[in-house]
Design a protein around this motif. Structure first.
Motif, mmCIF file in Angstrom:
data_model
loop_
_atom_site.group_PDB
_atom_site.id
_atom_site.type_symbol
_atom_site.label_atom_id
_atom_site.label_comp_id
_atom_site.label_asym_id
_atom_site.label_seq_id
_atom_site.Cartn_x
_atom_site.Cartn_y
_atom_site.Cartn_z
ATOM 1 N N ARG A 1 0.817 -1.209 0.000
ATOM 2 C CA ARG A 1 0.000 0.000 0.000
ATOM 3 C C ARG A 1 0.856 1.266 0.000
ATOM 4 O O ARG A 1 0.463 2.282 -0.568
ATOM 5 C CB ARG A 1 -0.936 -0.006 1.217
ATOM 6 N N ALA B 1 1.518 2.922 -3.157
ATOM 7 C CA ALA B 1 0.432 3.715 -3.758
ATOM 8 C C ALA B 1 0.630 5.213 -3.560
ATOM 9 O O ALA B 1 -0.036 6.021 -4.212
ATOM 10 C CB ALA B 1 -0.918 3.285 -3.175
ATOM 11 N N VAL B 2 1.541 5.599 -2.672
ATOM 12 C CA VAL B 2 1.827 7.024 -2.494
ATOM 13 C C VAL B 2 2.371 7.617 -3.795
ATOM 14 O O VAL B 2 2.018 8.739 -4.174
ATOM 15 C CB VAL B 2 2.832 7.248 -1.335
ATOM 16 N N ARG C 1 -2.159 2.890 -6.645
ATOM 17 C CA ARG C 1 -3.134 3.830 -6.070
ATOM 18 C C ARG C 1 -4.547 3.511 -6.555
ATOM 19 O O ARG C 1 -5.497 3.475 -5.770
ATOM 20 C CB ARG C 1 -2.730 5.249 -6.468
ATOM 21 N N THR D 1 -7.593 2.242 -4.205
ATOM 22 C CA THR D 1 -8.856 2.985 -4.251
ATOM 23 C C THR D 1 -10.014 2.010 -4.440
ATOM 24 O O THR D 1 -11.032 2.080 -3.729
ATOM 25 C CB THR D 1 -8.825 4.019 -5.395
ATOM 26 N N TYR E 1 -2.784 -1.070 10.273
ATOM 27 C CA TYR E 1 -1.567 -0.328 9.900
ATOM 28 C C TYR E 1 -0.634 -0.183 11.108
ATOM 29 O O TYR E 1 0.575 -0.454 11.026
ATOM 30 C CB TYR E 1 -2.049 1.036 9.423
ATOM 31 N N ALA F 1 1.982 12.107 2.996
ATOM 32 C CA ALA F 1 2.490 11.103 2.053
ATOM 33 C C ALA F 1 3.867 10.610 2.505
ATOM 34 O O ALA F 1 4.151 9.401 2.510
ATOM 35 C CB ALA F 1 2.560 11.685 0.645
ATOM 36 N N VAL G 1 3.640 8.301 5.490
ATOM 37 C CA VAL G 1 3.217 6.950 5.121
ATOM 38 C C VAL G 1 4.403 6.165 4.553
ATOM 39 O O VAL G 1 4.608 4.989 4.879
ATOM 40 C CB VAL G 1 2.035 6.991 4.124
ATOM 41 N N ALA H 1 -7.657 7.010 8.295
ATOM 42 C CA ALA H 1 -8.151 7.956 7.286
ATOM 43 C C ALA H 1 -6.991 8.701 6.631
ATOM 44 O O ALA H 1 -6.999 8.959 5.420
ATOM 45 C CB ALA H 1 -9.129 8.936 7.932
ATOM 46 N N TYR I 1 -3.929 7.526 6.291
ATOM 47 C CA TYR I 1 -3.296 6.487 5.477
ATOM 48 C C TYR I 1 -4.050 6.316 4.150
ATOM 49 O O TYR I 1 -3.452 6.275 3.068
ATOM 50 C CB TYR I 1 -3.367 5.216 6.312
ATOM 51 N N ALA I 2 -5.380 6.254 4.244
ATOM 52 C CA ALA I 2 -6.189 6.092 3.033
ATOM 53 C C ALA I 2 -6.077 7.323 2.135
ATOM 54 O O ALA I 2 -6.015 7.207 0.907
ATOM 55 C CB ALA I 2 -7.650 5.845 3.412
ATOM 56 N N ARG I 3 -6.018 8.497 2.736
ATOM 57 C CA ARG I 3 -5.909 9.716 1.934
ATOM 58 C C ARG I 3 -4.605 9.715 1.126
ATOM 59 O O ARG I 3 -4.564 10.159 -0.013
ATOM 60 C CB ARG I 3 -5.966 10.929 2.863
ATOM 61 N N ALA I 4 -3.543 9.192 1.736
ATOM 62 C CA ALA I 4 -2.236 9.193 1.066
ATOM 63 C C ALA I 4 -2.100 8.075 0.034
ATOM 64 O O ALA I 4 -1.206 8.128 -0.811
ATOM 65 C CB ALA I 4 -1.115 9.092 2.099
ATOM 66 N N THR I 5 -2.978 7.052 0.095
ATOM 67 C CA THR I 5 -2.776 5.881 -0.765
ATOM 68 C C THR I 5 -3.960 5.567 -1.677
ATOM 69 O O THR I 5 -3.944 4.546 -2.365
ATOM 70 C CB THR I 5 -2.479 4.625 0.098
ATOM 71 N N THR I 6 -5.002 6.422 -1.654
ATOM 72 C CA THR I 6 -6.148 6.212 -2.539
ATOM 73 C C THR I 6 -6.606 7.570 -3.096
ATOM 74 O O THR I 6 -6.107 8.616 -2.678
ATOM 75 C CB THR I 6 -7.369 5.591 -1.801
ATOM 76 N N ASP I 7 -7.561 7.506 -4.014
ATOM 77 C CA ASP I 7 -8.172 8.739 -4.525
ATOM 78 C C ASP I 7 -9.567 8.943 -3.923
ATOM 79 O O ASP I 7 -10.394 9.647 -4.498
ATOM 80 C CB ASP I 7 -8.278 8.667 -6.060
ATOM 81 N N ARG I 8 -9.817 8.339 -2.772
ATOM 82 C CA ARG I 8 -11.149 8.411 -2.161
ATOM 83 C C ARG I 8 -11.241 9.682 -1.317
ATOM 84 O O ARG I 8 -11.276 9.615 -0.083
ATOM 85 C CB ARG I 8 -11.428 7.161 -1.334
#
Lengths: 202, 202
Positions: free
Chosen positions: A114, A117-118, A124, A128, A172, B108, B111, B170, B172-179
């Motif tokens: 994961r 994905a940064v 990424r 997502t 995590y 980022a 992470v 959250a 972590y998800a922000r840095a590794t997804t486009d959600r």
């Protein structure tokens, strides 16, 4: 299963490569993974892998899809009777209270994947989609609970995002710290959250 | 500030190196970071850095300590009047609702650094201490709220671990997804969690 997240059909050859990738990841970690080592696990030549996948990252992105398909299939089989128990079941799958060695290794590998994905767009997109699908699986259970009258009339998406963020954060932390009791405390607090947010108290 | 997490005294020379490391990390990311680039940001020779730190990983572990010291100092300055507002303030610091470019870059980089902790013992110890200190900062506020009678008599550690896991997940998800909307939904749900778990409703 959410209508916007269809599972893909996996050929026997592809599924075998994915199983071999899984074993190689558990054994060597992300940094030590190579097509050679996957081929060794597969008991075939590297060409048998390159026939399906051009590069390691493409194979790993596909592996993530395979892992989520399998997760969803397991959840679909093992849930369906009672929304509260189903929600707890999904949480236990994502954040086992007492993970065995294989579950710990898998979660460590997922954290390493994961973090790619940064900077890596392919990973990424994949993460997502993974979070979209996991959130949808949780949301479906919450919606079912509301429809059945077990749960209060909450916003299912908001609850699903909360549960997913909490589970992801604890997973995590488990993979990147020695704070063993933190994950257990989070599991207790999640159960309390679900109880106070969702359950109708007679 | 928790009694078991004293801030360290930073010499002017060390603080300058840490500031230069911060700028170099924002500019080049973890993968592109080198002692040369930190020296360039510092406007001094590499020797000026090696005088203090033997290797890049040692410098980065120290940088993480510096970042948490600064975070705690900021929180100590900016909180103290009202437990609910203080808790929201810490959450906004850790998971900004609308992060600017610098905050996104920092998260980022964190992470990427944190994923090293899966296999690197020095980073693992550092992130264990970071989460210990962040959890303590949240717990202190919850305890203050209970003492003052603002919050219900909950288990402060359990609530602190929940908030930290949710915020970390959250982020972590922000840095590794486009959600993009997921973090916002989690912020709303955290506010609701705090309200239902902690607030005394008259």
């Amino acid at each position: 299963m959410a209508a916007d997240a269809p599972e893909r059909d996996w050929s026997a050859a592809e599924a075998e490569i994915m199983e071999a990738t899984y074993r190689a990841l558990l054994e060597h970690g992300y940094a030590g993974l190579s097509i050679s080592r996957i081929a060794a696990e597969l008991g075939k030549s590297k060409a048998a892998i390159y026939y399906h996948y051009d590069a390691k990252d493409e194979l790993l992105a596909t592996f993530l899809e395979f892992a989520v398909d399998r997760f969803e299939a397991t959840v679909a089989t093992e849930t369906g009777d009672e929304p509260t128990a189903d929600l707890e079941h999904v949480i236990e799958k994502l954040l086992p209270l007492q993970p065995d060695e294989e579950q710990r290794q898998l979660q460590a590998v997922l954290v390493e994947l994961r973090s790619q994905a940064v900077t890596n767009e392919v990973f990424r997109e994949q993460f997502t989609r993974i979070d979209d699908r996991l959130a949808a699986a949780i949301r479906d259970i919450v919606e079912r609970g509301i429809d059945e009258g077990t749960f209060r009339d909450v916003d299912p998406s908001r609850v699903a995002e909360h549960v997913l963020a909490t589970v992801n954060g604890a997973m995590y932390a488990r993979a990147t710290t020695d704070r063993e009791s933190a994950a257990a405390a989070t599991r207790v607090s999640l159960a309390s959250y679900i109880d106070s947010e969702l359950r109708r108290h007679p």
